[in-house]
Every structure is written in C-alpha cells, then in structure tokens.
Write an enzyme that holds these catalytic residues in place. Structure first.
Site, short mmCIF file in Angstrom:
data_model
loop_
_atom_site.label_atom_id
_atom_site.label_comp_id
_atom_site.label_asym_id
_atom_site.label_seq_id
_atom_site.Cartn_x
_atom_site.Cartn_y
_atom_site.Cartn_z
N GLY A 46 0.83 -1.44 -0.04
CA GLY A 46 -0.11 0.51 0.57
C GLY A 46 1.06 1.22 0.03
CD GLN A 51 3.84 5.54 2.64
OE1 GLN A 51 2.64 5.26 2.20
NE2 GLN A 51 3.96 5.23 3.34
CB CYS A 88 5.10 2.57 7.51
SG CYS A 88 4.41 4.12 6.69
CG LEU A 89 6.27 1.14 1.38
CD1 LEU A 89 5.34 1.47 -0.41
CD2 LEU A 89 7.62 -0.22 1.15
CG HIS A 130 -0.51 1.57 6.93
ND1 HIS A 130 -0.07 0.97 8.30
CD2 HIS A 130 0.19 1.87 6.35
CE1 HIS A 130 1.42 1.96 8.01
NE2 HIS A 130 1.79 2.38 6.55
CD GLU A 131 -1.37 3.06 2.65
OE1 GLU A 131 -0.76 3.36 2.18
OE2 GLU A 131 -0.57 1.97 3.11
CG HIS A 134 -0.07 6.87 5.82
ND1 HIS A 134 1.19 7.42 5.68
CD2 HIS A 134 0.58 5.52 5.50
CE1 HIS A 134 2.56 6.84 5.93
NE2 HIS A 134 1.31 5.37 5.72
NI NI Z 1 2.53 3.25 5.77
#
Ligand code: NI
Length: 186
Positions: A46, A51, A88-89, A130-131, A134
C-alpha cells in the site's frame, strides 16, 4: 510511469492532512499510476499520496488481489478487533504490532471518478486503515505503547542517516528486483 521518491519519517508532509480530490482528472490518474509503480518497486502492499510528497487524498493498495485505487476514501463501517505486525514504506525495516478493526467497509471513488464500496478483512482491512490514516497525518507507530515506540524510534535513529532530506530513493537494483520479496510494508 515513474518510480517516485518515498518520503520517510521526519518529513513534515507525513504529518499533514490531505485535500479531497474535487475531480478525477488525467493528472490524478497519472499520479495513481506512478504510485502503483513506486509501491511495486518498493515491494509494498500500500502507498498513500503524502508518502510521495503529494497532498491529494488518494492511496493505492495491492495485497495480492490486484491493484486497488482509492480516491477520497472513508471508513463507513468497522467490525471486530485484531492485532498484527505492521510496517510502513516511510519507516523502512521498523515493525510493530498494531490493533485494528478486523474488517472495514470503505466508500471511495475509483480512478474513473465512480463511487465504489470496498469490503475488506484481514490484510486488506489493515491496509485500507493504514493508508487512510496516512491521508490524515497518522502513522502506525502512533499506536505503539510508549516503550515499544521508544525502541522503534531508537532503531530508526540509527537508520535515518541513510535517507538524506527524508527521501528514500529506490536503487535501480531494488526496482529491478521488484516483486521478488514482499515486505508487506504499507
Ligand atoms: Ni505506511
């Protein structure tokens, strides 16, 4: 399509809220394409607009069932609770257990600007929550206990110098190896 730089923890944009998309234009679709490309290159499941340094209220997800683009997503129903490990990226290699709803219903627009309703459970539910977090400046580490958060931050302090200017640039090798591993970072 292009692989974009990923903003990492410390970049203030990750703490800002996003702006709802008024109209789903070709520019928005181009951004979605680039976000999918970036997410797959980073072996993520995701990715949300902040991000990649953008303020549109959009995110992309693929938990293995194919690409899902969500524009202006909102959780309309959540059921059950479950704890699971999450990453998380934007905070690479840091993981922690987070309790979230087991299943959620999300209303959004798709890439054509049409209203969609997505029901998800397990990893898809986790990814959507989660997204959407963000898109409102919230990160998974915010849910950790003080102690776990402190140790995650100590680990991050040792790594963050790898990301000058809070930017994570995927190497050509990482991009070439896309899909070879799934970190399940979001
Ligand atoms: Ni994340």
């Amino acid at each position: 399509m292009s692989v974009l730089e990923i903003r990492v923890l410390g970049d203030p944009i990750l703490r800002d809220t996003t702006n709802p998309v008024a109209q789903v234009t070709d520019d928005v679709r181009r951004l979605l394409d680039d976000m999918f490309e970036t997410m797959y290159a980073a072996n993520g499941v995701g990715l949300a607009a902040p991000q990649v340094g953008r303020r549109e209220r959009i995110c992309v997800i693929d938990v293995g069932d194919g690409p899902l683009a969500l524009i202006n997503p909102q959780v309309t129903l959540s059921q059950g609770r479950v704890r699971a490990e999450e990453g998380c990226l934007s905070i690479p290699e840091i993981f922690g257990e987070v309790e979230r709803a087991l299943s959620v219903t999300v209303d959004a627009l798709d890439a054509q600007g049409e209203p969609i309703t997505v029901h998800g459970s397990e990893l898809l539910a986790r990814a959507m929550q989660h997204e959407i977090d963000h898109l409102h400046g919230k990160l998974f580490i915010d849910y950790l206990s003080m102690l776990k958060r402190r140790s995650a931050m100590a680990a991050w302090d040792r790594m963050k110098s790898d990301f000058p200017g809070f930017r994570r640039v995927l190497s050509a090798q990482e991009v070439a190896e896309r899909g070879s591993i799934r970190d399940e970072e979001l």
